[in-house]
Each structure stands twice: as structure tokens, then as C-alpha cells.
Design an enzyme around this catalytic site. Structure first.
Site, PDB file in Angstrom:
ATOM      1  N   ILE A  20       6.488  16.968   1.571  1.00 12.64           N
ATOM      2  CA  ILE A  20       7.701  17.749   1.271  1.00 12.64           C
ATOM      3  C   ILE A  20       7.351  18.929   0.357  1.00 12.64           C
ATOM      4  CG2 ILE A  20      10.111  17.666   0.519  1.00 12.64           C
ATOM      5  CD1 ILE A  20      10.028  14.623   0.879  1.00 12.64           C
ATOM      6  N   ASP A  41      -1.408  19.714  -8.167  1.00  8.85           N
ATOM      7  CA  ASP A  41      -1.541  18.542  -7.293  1.00  8.85           C
ATOM      8  C   ASP A  41      -2.901  17.897  -7.559  1.00  8.85           C
ATOM      9  OD1 ASP A  41      -0.114  17.727  -4.284  1.00  8.85           O
ATOM     10  OD2 ASP A  41      -2.062  16.885  -4.827  1.00  8.85           O
ATOM     11  N   THR A  44      -4.677  13.472  -4.145  1.00  8.51           N
ATOM     12  CA  THR A  44      -4.943  12.082  -3.796  1.00  8.51           C
ATOM     13  C   THR A  44      -5.133  12.025  -2.283  1.00  8.51           C
ATOM     14  OG1 THR A  44      -2.639  11.542  -3.318  1.00  8.51           O
ATOM     15  CG2 THR A  44      -3.346  11.349  -5.628  1.00  8.51           C
ATOM     16  N   THR A 142      14.649   9.254  -4.385  1.00 11.10           N
ATOM     17  CA  THR A 142      14.860   8.679  -3.050  1.00 11.10           C
ATOM     18  C   THR A 142      16.120   7.830  -3.006  1.00 11.10           C
ATOM     19  OG1 THR A 142      13.949   7.001  -1.557  1.00 11.10           O
ATOM     20  CG2 THR A 142      13.238   6.867  -3.813  1.00 11.10           C
ATOM     21  N   GLU A 144      16.048   5.031  -1.798  1.00 10.11           N
ATOM     22  CA  GLU A 144      15.582   3.638  -1.858  1.00 10.11           C
ATOM     23  C   GLU A 144      15.881   2.982  -3.202  1.00 10.11           C
ATOM     24  OE1 GLU A 144      11.836   2.838   0.049  1.00 10.11           O
ATOM     25  OE2 GLU A 144      11.977   4.643   1.276  1.00 10.11           O
ATOM     26  N   SER A 169      10.230   1.634  -4.829  1.00 11.63           N
ATOM     27  CA  SER A 169      11.569   2.074  -5.240  1.00 11.63           C
ATOM     28  C   SER A 169      11.830   1.724  -6.708  1.00 11.63           C
ATOM     29  CB  SER A 169      12.645   1.511  -4.316  1.00 11.63           C
ATOM     30  OG  SER A 169      12.562   0.126  -4.192  1.00 11.63           O
ATOM     31  N   ALA A 170      11.213   0.633  -7.187  1.00  9.86           N
ATOM     32  CA  ALA A 170      11.368   0.293  -8.616  1.00  9.86           C
ATOM     33  C   ALA A 170      10.735   1.372  -9.487  1.00  9.86           C
ATOM     34  CB  ALA A 170      10.727  -1.067  -8.900  1.00  9.86           C
ATOM     35  N   SER A 171       9.574   1.877  -9.048  1.00  8.67           N
ATOM     36  CA  SER A 171       8.902   2.917  -9.851  1.00  8.67           C
ATOM     37  C   SER A 171       9.699   4.221  -9.806  1.00  8.67           C
ATOM     38  CB  SER A 171       7.458   3.125  -9.385  1.00  8.67           C
ATOM     39  OG  SER A 171       7.431   3.734  -8.104  1.00  8.67           O
ATOM     40  N   LYS A 172      10.306   4.536  -8.656  1.00  8.32           N
ATOM     41  CA  LYS A 172      11.127   5.757  -8.581  1.00  8.32           C
ATOM     42  C   LYS A 172      12.390   5.581  -9.431  1.00  8.32           C
ATOM     43  CE  LYS A 172      10.527   9.033  -6.470  1.00  8.32           C
ATOM     44  NZ  LYS A 172       9.764  10.281  -6.758  1.00  8.32           N
ATOM     45  N   LYS A 207       3.106   7.377   7.833  1.00  9.91           N
ATOM     46  CA  LYS A 207       4.554   7.159   7.867  1.00  9.91           C
ATOM     47  C   LYS A 207       4.998   7.040   9.328  1.00  9.91           C
ATOM     48  CE  LYS A 207       4.866   7.555   3.349  1.00  9.91           C
ATOM     49  NZ  LYS A 207       5.186   8.690   2.551  1.00  9.91           N
ATOM     50  N   GLY A 301      10.242  -8.129   2.245  1.00 11.94           N
ATOM     51  CA  GLY A 301      11.356  -7.511   1.503  1.00 11.94           C
ATOM     52  C   GLY A 301      11.869  -6.238   2.154  1.00 11.94           C
TER      53      GLY A 301
HETATM   54  P1  NAD Z   1       3.351  12.689  -0.191  1.00 14.29           P
HETATM   55  O1  NAD Z   1       2.798  11.312  -0.377  1.00 14.29           O
HETATM   56  O2  NAD Z   1       3.198  13.353   1.123  1.00 14.29           O
HETATM   57  O3  NAD Z   1       2.724  13.682  -1.273  1.00 14.29           O
HETATM   58  C1  NAD Z   1       2.594  13.356  -2.618  1.00 14.29           C
HETATM   59  C2  NAD Z   1       1.760  14.453  -3.281  1.00 14.29           C
HETATM   60  O4  NAD Z   1       1.667  14.154  -4.694  1.00 14.29           O
HETATM   61  C3  NAD Z   1       0.312  14.521  -2.762  1.00 14.29           C
HETATM   62  O5  NAD Z   1      -0.026  15.866  -2.497  1.00 14.29           O
HETATM   63  C4  NAD Z   1      -0.512  13.957  -3.901  1.00 14.29           C
HETATM   64  O6  NAD Z   1      -1.819  14.493  -3.958  1.00 14.29           O
HETATM   65  C5  NAD Z   1       0.322  14.345  -5.111  1.00 14.29           C
HETATM   66  N1  NAD Z   1       0.077  13.477  -6.269  1.00 14.29           N
HETATM   67  C6  NAD Z   1       0.018  12.124  -6.298  1.00 14.29           C
HETATM   68  N2  NAD Z   1      -0.239  11.693  -7.542  1.00 14.29           N
HETATM   69  C7  NAD Z   1      -0.333  12.805  -8.326  1.00 14.29           C
HETATM   70  C8  NAD Z   1      -0.559  13.010  -9.712  1.00 14.29           C
HETATM   71  N3  NAD Z   1      -0.787  11.982 -10.539  1.00 14.29           N
HETATM   72  N4  NAD Z   1      -0.568  14.281 -10.189  1.00 14.29           N
HETATM   73  C9  NAD Z   1      -0.365  15.335  -9.347  1.00 14.29           C
HETATM   74  N5  NAD Z   1      -0.157  15.187  -8.028  1.00 14.29           N
HETATM   75  C10 NAD Z   1      -0.142  13.938  -7.524  1.00 14.29           C
HETATM   76  O7  NAD Z   1       4.871  12.592  -0.633  1.00 14.29           O
HETATM   77  P2  NAD Z   1       6.191  13.230   0.001  1.00 14.29           P
HETATM   78  O8  NAD Z   1       6.589  12.428   1.169  1.00 14.29           O
HETATM   79  O9  NAD Z   1       5.981  14.692   0.115  1.00 14.29           O
HETATM   80  O10 NAD Z   1       7.240  12.940  -1.158  1.00 14.29           O
HETATM   81  C11 NAD Z   1       7.466  13.873  -2.217  1.00 14.29           C
HETATM   82  C12 NAD Z   1       8.502  13.311  -3.150  1.00 14.29           C
HETATM   83  O11 NAD Z   1       9.707  13.051  -2.417  1.00 14.29           O
HETATM   84  C13 NAD Z   1       8.140  11.994  -3.806  1.00 14.29           C
HETATM   85  O12 NAD Z   1       8.553  12.009  -5.147  1.00 14.29           O
HETATM   86  C14 NAD Z   1       8.894  10.951  -3.012  1.00 14.29           C
HETATM   87  O13 NAD Z   1       9.190   9.808  -3.804  1.00 14.29           O
HETATM   88  C15 NAD Z   1      10.148  11.728  -2.630  1.00 14.29           C
HETATM   89  N6  NAD Z   1      10.789  11.267  -1.390  1.00 14.29           N
HETATM   90  C16 NAD Z   1      10.123  11.308  -0.205  1.00 14.29           C
HETATM   91  C17 NAD Z   1      10.769  10.899   0.965  1.00 14.29           C
HETATM   92  C18 NAD Z   1      10.084  10.965   2.298  1.00 14.29           C
HETATM   93  O14 NAD Z   1      10.696  10.571   3.306  1.00 14.29           O
HETATM   94  N7  NAD Z   1       8.868  11.460   2.402  1.00 14.29           N
HETATM   95  C19 NAD Z   1      12.084  10.441   0.904  1.00 14.29           C
HETATM   96  C20 NAD Z   1      12.719  10.387  -0.333  1.00 14.29           C
HETATM   97  C21 NAD Z   1      12.064  10.836  -1.475  1.00 14.29           C
HETATM   98  P1  TYD Z   2       8.251   4.669   6.472  1.00 13.20           P
HETATM   99  O1  TYD Z   2       7.992   5.901   7.273  1.00 13.20           O
HETATM  100  O2  TYD Z   2       7.079   3.950   5.886  1.00 13.20           O
HETATM  101  O3  TYD Z   2       9.335   5.034   5.369  1.00 13.20           O
HETATM  102  P2  TYD Z   2      10.177   4.056   4.357  1.00 13.20           P
HETATM  103  O4  TYD Z   2       9.497   2.738   4.274  1.00 13.20           O
HETATM  104  O5  TYD Z   2      10.111   4.821   3.084  1.00 13.20           O
HETATM  105  O6  TYD Z   2      11.566   3.958   4.936  1.00 13.20           O
HETATM  106  O7  TYD Z   2       9.011   3.645   7.424  1.00 13.20           O
HETATM  107  C1  TYD Z   2      10.232   3.967   8.042  1.00 13.20           C
HETATM  108  C2  TYD Z   2      10.739   2.726   8.728  1.00 13.20           C
HETATM  109  O8  TYD Z   2       9.853   2.381   9.796  1.00 13.20           O
HETATM  110  C3  TYD Z   2      10.765   1.505   7.812  1.00 13.20           C
HETATM  111  O9  TYD Z   2      11.916   0.720   8.129  1.00 13.20           O
HETATM  112  C4  TYD Z   2       9.506   0.746   8.164  1.00 13.20           C
HETATM  113  C5  TYD Z   2       9.310   1.075   9.628  1.00 13.20           C
HETATM  114  N1  TYD Z   2       7.897   1.144  10.092  1.00 13.20           N
HETATM  115  C6  TYD Z   2       7.531   0.479  11.275  1.00 13.20           C
HETATM  116  O10 TYD Z   2       8.351  -0.183  11.948  1.00 13.20           O
HETATM  117  N2  TYD Z   2       6.227   0.580  11.682  1.00 13.20           N
HETATM  118  C7  TYD Z   2       5.286   1.261  10.975  1.00 13.20           C
HETATM  119  O11 TYD Z   2       4.100   1.280  11.396  1.00 13.20           O
HETATM  120  C8  TYD Z   2       5.687   1.955   9.787  1.00 13.20           C
HETATM  121  C9  TYD Z   2       4.692   2.743   8.979  1.00 13.20           C
HETATM  122  C10 TYD Z   2       7.008   1.862   9.387  1.00 13.20           C
END
Ligand code: NAD
Ligand code: TYD
Length: 364
Positions: A20, A41, A44, A142, A144, A169-172, A207, A301
Site C-alpha cells: 500500500i 523502509d 524486510t 486495519t 481486523e 490484529s492484537a499488535s495493530k 496474500k 482462529g
Molecule cells: P506490506 O507487508 O506489503 O509492507 C510493509 C512494509 O513495511 C514493507 O515495505 C517493509 O519493508 C516495511 N517495514 C516492515 N518493518 C519495518 C520497520 N521496522 N521499519 C521500517 N519499515 C518496515 O504491507 P501492506 O499490505 O502495504 O500494509 C501497509 C499497512 O496497511 C500496514 O500497517 C497494515 O497493517 C495496513 N493494512 C493492510 C491491509 C492489506 O490488505 N494489505 C489491510 C488493512 C491494513
Molecule cells: P489474506 O490475504 O492473508 O488477508 P487477511 O488474512 O488479512 O484477511 O487472506 C484473505 C483471506 O483468504 C483470509 O480469509 C484467508 C484466506 N486465504 C486462503 O484461503 N488461502 C490462502 O492461501 C491465503 C493466503 C489466504
């Protein structure tokens, strides 16, 4: 006039090499011509500099590799670039990984966010700009954190109590509480957004959506946890970026905003939609990609349903999701089909292959 002769203000994006965050940087550089972005960044496994190639007007993007938990380093960065807005994406983000290694989620999401808050407070206090109405700490969270819904429960909104179920989700949730407390206790101007599942270009292929697309075109099994009955509210990432920008510009400090895609779908339906679109975009010689669907052991869970009521941001800030799930999935599939080099670079890394072995071998 800011440093380097720039007549613009500089924002700090954390986690801008992730999914994102990189989409958000692209969105800002494209749409806001007077904004410069410092991208902090740690790179990781989830961070990719390749996601930052071909940015629009790249001279307004400054990449810095480092961790949010290094408070002194971050404070120096804030000073050097005279940062007035922080948009905090950096986190560990994968629920399945949080089940295997919760400690890392504590360190990054909780301690990391706390230290970033401390650095922001320190710098804005020493610069006497904390109360000027120009600074903002925006935290990306999130849906979550609210726990899980049953089929007929009302969607989550800003007043839903927190009830996180996974270590992720607990950490968020913990990080959200720290962010809120810094406003109440120290007067740090914060906003929080709680959004639903995002999808779109540059999503790390562990994902659901990118994993299914990439496995399908390689003829590999499409792993659906349990019976695939869980429901998620899918949000196209560009719509999410638009919402964040609106909150940053017009959101009220101290407030939270829920963001969703108004699209609640069972996982199995999403997987079938992906197969159908792939059948059109890259047809198999015989049959449909659906033949690769495989039901595997469920996630412990596993939250049954997430759904978001985003009336507040719609009514107060005039935002709404523009992309239908069908259009967004097609655009996402096309992006993955057209960006093989990005995909291959990630999937060839040992960190990716090790995770896939660890997560899927045990599911049978
Ligand atoms: P992502 O896992 O794709 O990217 C996370 C980024 O954070 C990576 O580039 C990583 O290198 C960097 N990072 C990790 N630890 C770090 C640290 N200690 N210092 C600096 N950078 C660090 O994540 P995303 O899917 O882009 O999610 C971004 C944010 O949005 C997160 O806070 C996540 O909780 C929130 N979010 C994501 C979703 C989703 O569907 N992807 C949904 C709801 C909320
Ligand atoms: P994910 O993309 O990991 O997001 P989140 O767990 O944050 O919702 O998963 C989306 C949904 O898809 C979740 O209900 C778990 C499910 N899932 C599968 O069924 N198979 C998979 O291989 C993965 C990664 C997720």
C-alpha cells in the site's frame, strides 16, 4: 522555502516499499505536485525497491533504508527534512506469519509505532510546531482490530469495540491505542484509518489474491483455507490511497475513519472470480482454472467475516470507493501478467520459497 530550494512540503511515508505504501507514494507524486516524499523502509522480506521503479517525477521521492524503531535515527530524519506529516504504513502484515512468529509483530507494530510516535513528538515539540495546525501523524490500521462478525451482524464502524483475535490484529490494536493515547496525553495531532482487505498492483504474493493468480498461471494448486466460506470486504488499493489523502488533508485530528470497498464476498467466490477472469485473459488449452482449486487445512482462529460501514468518511470527507471488485480484479490480474520481472524477482528469493514451504506443506 524548504531545504534544497523546494517550494513544497515534505511528508514522511514509512513502509513505502511495501504494497500500500508504494501505491500511496505513486498516488501522491501523480496527484500532488507540491509534495515531496521521504520514504523510510527497512526492506524486510515484504519491502521491494522494484516497487518504486518508474515513479512519476522521481526527484520528489527520497528513499531511506532504516527501521522505525531507531528513534534517534528517525528524529534526525524528521529534523533534516523538516517533516510536518507522517503517514505510517510500516508493519508486519501477514496473519499467517503472526501465528508462526508473534514476537516480530510485537517488535515492529507495537514498539516500532511507539518509537515513531516519540520521535514525532520530540521533533514537533522542539520545533514549536506541535500546536500550529500543520503537523499530523496518520496511522494506517486495519478492520481486523474489531474481531470477527457473524453473517448477519452489522458491519464494523468507528464505534465498534476492539476485539482482536490474531497476534497480527492484537499488535495493530495495541499500536492504535498508543497512537490515540499520544493525542489524549501529549496533544499529538493524530488520525487513524481502519481499512478492509486491500488488493491491487505490487501486493506481495503471499496474500490471497496475488497468490491465487500466480499459482493459477503456473498450473499449481489454488489453496483455499477451510471451505472458503469466510467473508472479506475487498478494497482496491488506489481507492484506499485516495481515502488516506482525504483524511490527511481534511480529517479531524483525534478522529478515526473506517474505509471499506462496500464489497463483501466469500473467499471461494473471489477465487472463482479470479479463475473466470483468467479464463478470459489467458485461456488454458482445455477447461477452466477452477480445476486447480484445492481446499486445505484452515487457519487457526480464522476470523469468519469482516465488513465495514464507511458512512463517516463518505459523509464527512466526500470519499467513496470507485472501483468495482470485478474491474479491480481484472486490472490486478493484468498487472501481474504484465509484470513478470517484479514477480520473478520476489518469487526467486529464498525468503519467499521458505515461507511457501512452511505455510502450505503442513496444510496438506
Ligand atoms: P506490506 O507487508 O506489503 O509492507 C510493509 C512494509 O513495511 C514493507 O515495505 C517493509 O519493508 C516495511 N517495514 C516492515 N518493518 C519495518 C520497520 N521496522 N521499519 C521500517 N519499515 C518496515 O504491507 P501492506 O499490505 O502495504 O500494509 C501497509 C499497512 O496497511 C500496514 O500497517 C497494515 O497493517 C495496513 N493494512 C493492510 C491491509 C492489506 O490488505 N494489505 C489491510 C488493512 C491494513
Ligand atoms: P489474506 O490475504 O492473508 O488477508 P487477511 O488474512 O488479512 O484477511 O487472506 C484473505 C483471506 O483468504 C483470509 O480469509 C484467508 C484466506 N486465504 C486462503 O484461503 N488461502 C490462502 O492461501 C491465503 C493466503 C489466504
Amino acid at each position: 522555502m524548504a531545504k534544497d530550494g523546494y517550494e513544497m512540503y515534505t511528508i514522511l511515508v514509512t513502509g513505502g516499499a511495501g504494497f500500500i505504501g508504494s501505491n500511496f507514494i505513486r498516488y501522491v507524486l501523480e496527484n500532488e505536485k507540491d509534495v515531496r516524499v521521504v520514504n523510510l523502509d527497512a526492506l524486510t522480506y515484504a519491502g521491494n525497491k522494484e516497487s518504486l521503479e518508474n515513479l512519476p517525477d522521481p526527484k520528489r521521492h527520497i528513499f531511506i533504508q532504516g527501521g522505525i524503531e531507531d528513534m534517534d535515527f528517525v528524529t534526525r530524519l524528521l529534523r533534516e527534512y523538516k517533516i510536518t506529516k507522517i503517514i505510517h504504513f510500516a508493519a508486519e502484515t501477514h496473519v499467517d506469519r503472526s501465528i508462526v512468529d508473534p514476537e516480530l509483530f510485537m517488535r515492529t507494530n507495537v514498539t516500532g509505532t511507539y518509537r515513531l510516535l516519540m520521535a514525532a513528538l520530540k521533533y514537533w515539540e522542539e520545533s514549536n510546531i506541535l500546536d500550529d495546525g500543520i503537523v499530523r501523524f496518520h496511522h494506517i490500521s486495519t478492520d481486523e482490530v474489531f474481531g470477527a462478525l457473524n453473517k448477519n451482524d452489522s458491519p464494523f464502524d468507528e464505534n465498534t469495540p476492539y476485539q482482536p483475535n490474531s497476534p497480527y490484529s492484537a499488535s495493530k490494536a495495541a499500536s492504535d491505542h498508543f497512537v490515540r493515547s499520544f493525542q489524549k496525553t501529549y496533544g499529538l495531532p493524530i488520525t487513524i484509518t481502519n481499512c478492509s482487505n486491500n488488493y491491487g498492483p505490487y501486493q506481495y504474493p503471499e496474500k490471497l489474491i496475488p497468490l491465487i493468480v500466480l499459482n493459477a498461471i503456473e498450473g499449481k494448486p489454488l489453496p483455499v483455507y477451510g471451505k472458503g466460506a469466510q467473508i472479506r470486504d475487498w478494497l482496491y488499493v488506489v481507492d484506499h490511497c485516495d481515502a488516506i489523502w482525504k483524511v490527511l488533508c481534511n480529517g479531524v485530528p483525534g478522529e478515526t475513519y473506517c474505509i471499506g470497498g462496500d464489497t463483501q464476498v466469500e473467499n471461494i467466490e473471489v477465487v472463482k472470480m479470479l479463475c473466470k477472469i483468467l479464463d478470459e485473459e489467458k485461456p488454458l488449452q482445455a477447461g477452466s482454472y477452477e480445476k486447480y482449486i484445492q481446499f486445505v487445512t484452515d487457519r487457526p482462529g480464522h476470523d469468519f467475516r469482516y465488513a465495514i460501514n464507511c458512512n463517516k468518511i463518505k459523509q464527512q470527507l466526500g470519499w467513496q470507493p470507485k472501483t468495482t471488485l470485478h474491474d479491480g480484479l481484472r486490472a490486478t490480474i493484468r498487472w501481474y501478467l504484465n509484470n513478470e520481472a517484479w514477480v520473478t524477482a520476489i518469487r526467486n528469493k529464498p525468503s519467499y520459497q521458505e515461507w511457501i514451504m512452511k505455510n502450505y506443506l503442513k496444510r496438506g
